[in-house]
Design an enzyme around this catalytic site. Sequence first.
Site, PDB file in Angstrom:
ATOM      1  N   CYS A   1      18.695  -0.329  16.760  1.00  0.00           N
ATOM      2  CA  CYS A   1      17.671  -1.269  16.317  1.00  0.00           C
ATOM      3  C   CYS A   1      18.076  -1.818  14.943  1.00  0.00           C
ATOM      4  O   CYS A   1      19.071  -1.395  14.356  1.00  0.00           O
ATOM      5  CB  CYS A   1      16.317  -0.562  16.231  1.00  0.00           C
ATOM      6  SG  CYS A   1      16.211   0.692  14.923  1.00  0.00           S
TER       7      CYS A   1
ATOM      8  N   CYS B   1      18.372   0.914  12.196  1.00  0.00           N
ATOM      9  CA  CYS B   1      19.579   1.728  12.327  1.00  0.00           C
ATOM     10  C   CYS B   1      20.829   0.911  12.027  1.00  0.00           C
ATOM     11  O   CYS B   1      21.776   1.425  11.424  1.00  0.00           O
ATOM     12  CB  CYS B   1      19.643   2.358  13.708  1.00  0.00           C
ATOM     13  SG  CYS B   1      18.346   3.608  13.950  1.00  0.00           S
TER      14      CYS B   1
ATOM     15  N   GLU C   1      20.512   7.838  15.252  1.00  0.00           N
ATOM     16  CA  GLU C   1      21.520   7.313  14.338  1.00  0.00           C
ATOM     17  C   GLU C   1      21.233   7.723  12.894  1.00  0.00           C
ATOM     18  O   GLU C   1      22.137   8.141  12.167  1.00  0.00           O
ATOM     19  CB  GLU C   1      21.567   5.778  14.401  1.00  0.00           C
ATOM     20  CG  GLU C   1      21.874   5.221  15.755  1.00  0.00           C
ATOM     21  CD  GLU C   1      20.638   4.833  16.555  1.00  0.00           C
ATOM     22  OE1 GLU C   1      20.682   3.783  17.221  1.00  0.00           O
ATOM     23  OE2 GLU C   1      19.628   5.580  16.519  1.00  0.00           O
TER      24      GLU C   1
ATOM     25  N   HIS D   1      15.302   8.312  14.084  1.00  0.00           N
ATOM     26  CA  HIS D   1      16.130   7.880  15.203  1.00  0.00           C
ATOM     27  C   HIS D   1      17.429   8.681  15.168  1.00  0.00           C
ATOM     28  O   HIS D   1      17.866   9.138  14.100  1.00  0.00           O
ATOM     29  CB  HIS D   1      16.449   6.391  15.090  1.00  0.00           C
ATOM     30  CG  HIS D   1      15.282   5.501  15.341  1.00  0.00           C
ATOM     31  ND1 HIS D   1      15.424   4.166  15.600  1.00  0.00           N
ATOM     32  CD2 HIS D   1      13.941   5.742  15.356  1.00  0.00           C
ATOM     33  CE1 HIS D   1      14.243   3.618  15.778  1.00  0.00           C
ATOM     34  NE2 HIS D   1      13.324   4.555  15.620  1.00  0.00           N
TER      35      HIS D   1
END
Length: 146
Positions: A80, A83, A52, A50
């Site tokens: 999420c 993260c 992040e 992801h």
Amino acid sequence: MTRFMDAAIDEAKAAALRNEVPVGAALVKNGKIIAKDGNRTLEHKDPTAHAEILVIRTAALALGSERLSDCDLYVTLEPCAMCAAAISFSRISNLYFGASDIKSGGVENGVRFFNDASCHHAPQVYGGLQAETSGMLLKTFFEKRR
């Protein structure tokens, strides 16, 4: 602040061009972007890739520390739970995000990781930054897929 979210939005647009879910992030220290990237889960064949996570990894290497306590994270979508945990573990000071994620968010929606007793560090959270632009990137991306 706007220029940092603009950088995250540019990364989200680049992710969409790679057929990745258009989420982008920029990690900032002392007014300077240390790392920026967009989702790369398909490209890396890695469910943890992801935006992040990628910028946290890059910044930690660049700064020579797993602690990013003097850093701010700008991301186009509410992180999420995975993260959010990475943000907590890396001790990021401030989190700025664009669109809320009702389905999979882990900050203001869903598990609300920073409010959980297992969370050792919670950043200051500022949601809704350029939310309309961030949300439209996602909406357009998923409409094209249907």
